[in-house]
Motif scaffolding. Structure first.
Motif, PDB file in Angstrom:
ATOM      1  N   GLN A 182       0.841 -49.332  -6.196  1.00 30.60           N
ATOM      2  CA  GLN A 182       1.753 -48.095  -5.658  1.00 30.60           C
ATOM      3  C   GLN A 182       1.764 -48.629  -4.245  1.00 30.60           C
ATOM      4  O   GLN A 182       1.269 -49.259  -3.229  1.00 30.60           O
ATOM      5  N   MET A 183       2.773 -48.323  -3.975  1.00 32.22           N
ATOM      6  CA  MET A 183       3.865 -48.863  -2.563  1.00 32.22           C
ATOM      7  C   MET A 183       4.344 -47.381  -1.995  1.00 32.22           C
ATOM      8  O   MET A 183       4.554 -46.426  -2.684  1.00 32.22           O
ATOM      9  N   SER A 184       3.478 -47.089  -1.037  1.00 33.44           N
ATOM     10  CA  SER A 184       4.441 -46.206   0.273  1.00 33.44           C
ATOM     11  C   SER A 184       5.161 -46.412   1.004  1.00 33.44           C
ATOM     12  O   SER A 184       4.943 -47.183   1.965  1.00 33.44           O
ATOM     13  N   THR A 185       6.395 -45.736   0.692  1.00 37.79           N
ATOM     14  CA  THR A 185       7.122 -46.381   2.107  1.00 37.79           C
ATOM     15  C   THR A 185       7.886 -45.151   2.943  1.00 37.79           C
ATOM     16  O   THR A 185       7.708 -43.686   2.289  1.00 37.79           O
ATOM     17  N   ILE A 186       8.288 -45.281   4.194  1.00 39.61           N
ATOM     18  CA  ILE A 186       8.676 -44.138   5.490  1.00 39.61           C
ATOM     19  C   ILE A 186       9.571 -44.896   5.368  1.00 39.61           C
ATOM     20  O   ILE A 186       9.818 -45.797   6.110  1.00 39.61           O
ATOM     21  N   LEU A 187      11.113 -44.060   5.129  1.00 37.29           N
ATOM     22  CA  LEU A 187      12.261 -44.182   6.089  1.00 37.29           C
ATOM     23  C   LEU A 187      12.436 -43.374   7.006  1.00 37.29           C
ATOM     24  O   LEU A 187      12.942 -42.618   7.188  1.00 37.29           O
ATOM     25  N   MET A 188      12.497 -44.139   7.940  1.00 33.86           N
ATOM     26  CA  MET A 188      13.039 -43.662   9.809  1.00 33.86           C
ATOM     27  C   MET A 188      14.861 -43.478   9.944  1.00 33.86           C
ATOM     28  O   MET A 188      14.941 -45.007   9.374  1.00 33.86           O
ATOM     29  N   THR A 225       5.890 -43.596  -3.771  1.00 27.70           N
ATOM     30  CA  THR A 225       5.799 -42.280  -2.983  1.00 27.70           C
ATOM     31  C   THR A 225       7.662 -43.010  -1.624  1.00 27.70           C
ATOM     32  O   THR A 225       6.910 -43.926  -1.244  1.00 27.70           O
ATOM     33  N   LEU A 226       8.365 -42.128  -1.789  1.00 26.22           N
ATOM     34  CA  LEU A 226       9.025 -42.498  -0.481  1.00 26.22           C
ATOM     35  C   LEU A 226       9.608 -41.503   0.395  1.00 26.22           C
ATOM     36  O   LEU A 226       9.105 -39.708   0.046  1.00 26.22           O
ATOM     37  N   ASP A 227       9.083 -40.824   1.679  1.00 25.93           N
ATOM     38  CA  ASP A 227       9.226 -40.101   2.770  1.00 25.93           C
ATOM     39  C   ASP A 227      10.330 -40.495   3.313  1.00 25.93           C
ATOM     40  O   ASP A 227      10.033 -41.843   4.344  1.00 25.93           O
ATOM     41  N   ILE A 228      11.124 -39.101   4.001  1.00 21.85           N
ATOM     42  CA  ILE A 228      12.303 -39.775   4.670  1.00 21.85           C
ATOM     43  C   ILE A 228      12.124 -39.054   6.306  1.00 21.85           C
ATOM     44  O   ILE A 228      11.513 -37.153   5.705  1.00 21.85           O
ATOM     45  N   PRO A 237      10.070 -34.506   9.587  1.00 26.77           N
ATOM     46  CA  PRO A 237      10.415 -35.218   8.092  1.00 26.77           C
ATOM     47  C   PRO A 237      11.687 -34.282   7.387  1.00 26.77           C
ATOM     48  O   PRO A 237      12.109 -33.151   7.713  1.00 26.77           O
ATOM     49  N   ILE A 238      12.430 -35.010   6.491  1.00 28.40           N
ATOM     50  CA  ILE A 238      13.223 -34.044   5.789  1.00 28.40           C
ATOM     51  C   ILE A 238      13.115 -34.483   4.377  1.00 28.40           C
ATOM     52  O   ILE A 238      12.719 -35.548   3.992  1.00 28.40           O
ATOM     53  N   LYS A 239      13.848 -33.706   3.567  1.00 27.15           N
ATOM     54  CA  LYS A 239      13.533 -33.494   2.196  1.00 27.15           C
ATOM     55  C   LYS A 239      14.740 -34.647   1.457  1.00 27.15           C
ATOM     56  O   LYS A 239      15.974 -35.183   2.051  1.00 27.15           O
ATOM     57  N   MET A 263       2.836 -42.965  10.771  1.00 31.32           N
ATOM     58  CA  MET A 263       2.301 -43.561  10.461  1.00 31.32           C
ATOM     59  C   MET A 263       1.304 -42.603  10.360  1.00 31.32           C
ATOM     60  O   MET A 263       0.062 -42.597   9.449  1.00 31.32           O
ATOM     61  N   ASP A 264       1.482 -41.522  10.851  1.00 25.38           N
ATOM     62  CA  ASP A 264       0.594 -40.287  10.116  1.00 25.38           C
ATOM     63  C   ASP A 264       0.938 -39.729   9.022  1.00 25.38           C
ATOM     64  O   ASP A 264      -0.279 -39.236   8.461  1.00 25.38           O
ATOM     65  N   LEU A 265       2.456 -39.937   8.489  1.00 19.76           N
ATOM     66  CA  LEU A 265       2.498 -39.411   6.793  1.00 19.76           C
ATOM     67  C   LEU A 265       1.498 -40.760   6.025  1.00 19.76           C
ATOM     68  O   LEU A 265       0.488 -40.271   5.134  1.00 19.76           O
ATOM     69  N   LEU A 266       1.493 -41.826   6.898  1.00 21.12           N
ATOM     70  CA  LEU A 266       0.867 -42.777   5.953  1.00 21.12           C
ATOM     71  C   LEU A 266      -0.963 -43.007   5.847  1.00 21.12           C
ATOM     72  O   LEU A 266      -1.136 -43.825   4.501  1.00 21.12           O
ATOM     73  N   ARG A 267      -1.178 -42.433   6.174  1.00 24.35           N
ATOM     74  CA  ARG A 267      -2.872 -41.660   6.682  1.00 24.35           C
ATOM     75  C   ARG A 267      -2.887 -41.479   5.828  1.00 24.35           C
ATOM     76  O   ARG A 267      -4.230 -41.510   5.441  1.00 24.35           O
ATOM     77  N   ARG A 268      -2.355 -40.337   5.323  1.00 28.01           N
ATOM     78  CA  ARG A 268      -2.372 -39.689   3.878  1.00 28.01           C
ATOM     79  C   ARG A 268      -2.308 -39.586   2.307  1.00 28.01           C
ATOM     80  O   ARG A 268      -2.506 -39.787   1.375  1.00 28.01           O
ATOM     81  N   LYS A 269      -1.631 -41.008   3.082  1.00 20.01           N
ATOM     82  CA  LYS A 269      -1.147 -41.858   1.337  1.00 20.01           C
ATOM     83  C   LYS A 269      -2.392 -43.226   0.362  1.00 20.01           C
ATOM     84  O   LYS A 269      -3.230 -43.710   1.140  1.00 20.01           O
ATOM     85  N   ARG A 270      -2.885 -43.012  -0.280  1.00 22.16           N
ATOM     86  CA  ARG A 270      -3.977 -43.910  -0.755  1.00 22.16           C
ATOM     87  C   ARG A 270      -3.849 -45.201  -1.590  1.00 22.16           C
ATOM     88  O   ARG A 270      -4.992 -45.964  -1.717  1.00 22.16           O
ATOM     89  N   HIS A 271      -2.210 -45.288  -1.216  1.00 23.59           N
ATOM     90  CA  HIS A 271      -2.083 -46.254  -1.591  1.00 23.59           C
ATOM     91  C   HIS A 271      -2.627 -47.123  -0.955  1.00 23.59           C
ATOM     92  O   HIS A 271      -2.297 -47.365   0.335  1.00 23.59           O
TER      93      HIS A 271
END
Length: 375
Positions: A182-188, A225-228, A237-239, A263-271
């Motif tokens: 699985q891939m966890s992506t953050i879009l800034m 997962t995608l977090d924006i 963050p926004i939805k 990076m705070d958001l990605l630390r919580r991901k187990r991927h």
């Protein structure tokens, strides 16, 4: 005399005819584009649509703008609401938000090469959920759902004969599977004031990319997962549903705050696979200090601010989080900053205008997903 063959095979060439659209569909395509530019403001979008109608004759006496608005309401694309000032108004619904994301996906991703169903394969075979077509003998601990009945029955017939059919553990065959990682992506997304400066709208393309990426991941890669998040003086963050309404503010560019939150958001991901995409058009110009005040400098590159950015890039590198920067500007001094930032992270950077931004970010998303890990 041979009878003339009147039925010959070949190609017939004729002028291109676009797919027929109903009057509603024709206007709805334009409306989805306008509502994105107006950040979800229905009244402004309709005003623009009326201006386009006057210039390009989009409607007819049989189907007017008023008919279109009535259809939007009847089909559930808009609703009446009470505005904060107490007046009645019209707003788009979740159905429209989804339609806008689908439209953005088609615009940006439609021209890219499509593959099969979304997956992120690892090199190794073992416990997983995608069949490889390769078989091996059953081993203690293998789940019964992995047993291939057809091959196992075939083995039993070969080993024990048909007349006196007998089925043993030695006959069992298991089909190999590969693990889909699985891939966890953050879009800034940079929402500083420079995203609309100089008469150029840079926030709308950024919104389109975000909406298309969200639609791609939720439909094609549901396990990803995608977090924006957006960043100006601060980052938050926004939805996904809020993307059409995104607009810039009177902000500086606090890149460090955006990276910290990412990076705070990605630390919580187990991927295993994690990545950050950053869309920006301006230099970092702001930091939030320990006492809560802001350190700002809009004049050139401030070494105090840029060094904090480089440190964040290095920290992400240590966490094995690549950062891909999409710089919507080509100023030499900004390119110099991005080059140093990318070097510190060992990530990637693209220097791009507004056109082609979406295609590049999607190609990079697809490329990053092809990274292979041990299953």
């Amino acid at each position: 005399m041979k009878k003339e063959n009147r039925h010959k095979k070949g190609f017939i060439f004729k002028p291109y005819e676009s797919p027929s659209q109903s009057p509603f569909e024709k206007l709805f395509d334009i409306f989805k584009e306008l509502i994105t530019h107006t950040s979800g403001d229905f009244d402004e979008a309709i005003d623009w649509l009326k201006q386009l109608d006057e210039e390009y004759k989009l409607t007819t006496p049989d189907y007017t703008i008023e008919d279109f608005i009535a259809d939007l309401k009847a089909k559930g694309y808009i609703r009446e609401e009470i505005r904060p000032d107490g007046k009645n108004g019209t707003a788009i619904t979740a159905k429209t938000e989804r339609a806008i994301r689908q439209s953005a996906l088609e615009q940006i991703f439609g021209n890219l090469k499509r593959s099969g169903s979304g997956s992120h394969k690892s090199k190794g075979i073992g416990i997983g959920d995608e069949h490889t077509g390769e078989f091996r003998n059953y081993q203690f601990g293998d789940g019964l759902d992995k047993v291939n009945i057809t091959e196992s029955l075939r083995n039993a017939q070969i080993n024990n004969g048909i007349g006196n059919f007998n089925f043993t553990e030695d006959d069992l065959v298991v089909e190999e599977t590969t693990h889909k990682s699985q891939m966890s992506t953050i879009l800034m997304i940079d929402i500083s004031h420079s995203m609309i400066l100089y008469g150029e709208d840079r926030i709308t393309p950024a919104k389109k990319v975000a909406m298309a990426l969200a639609e791609l991941i939720t439909t094609r890669y549901p396990k990803d997962t995608l977090d924006i998040l957006v960043f100006g003086n601060d980052a938050w963050p926004i939805k996904i549903k809020d993307l059409p309404y995104l607009h810039v503010g009177p902000y500086h560019t606090n890149t460090v705050a955006g990276l910290q939150l990412a990076m705070d958001l990605l630390r919580r991901k187990r991927h295993t696979n994690k990545q950050i995409f950053m869309i920006t058009d301006g230099k970092p110009s702001c930091l939030k200090l320990a006492d809560g005040t802001y350190y700002k400098d809009s004049n050139g590159l401030n070494s105090h601010i840029t060094n904090k950015c480089y440190a964040m890039a290095q920290q992400a590198r240590k966490l094995h989080i690549p950062i891909t920067t999409f710089m919507i500007a080509q100023d030499p001094y900004l390119m110099q900053f991005v080059e140093e930032f990318t070097k510190a992270n060992q990530g990637k950077a693209f220097y791009t205008g507004l056109k082609g931004l979406g295609e590049m970010i999607f190609e990079d998303y697809e490329t990053n997903r092809k990274k292979r890990i041990n299953g």
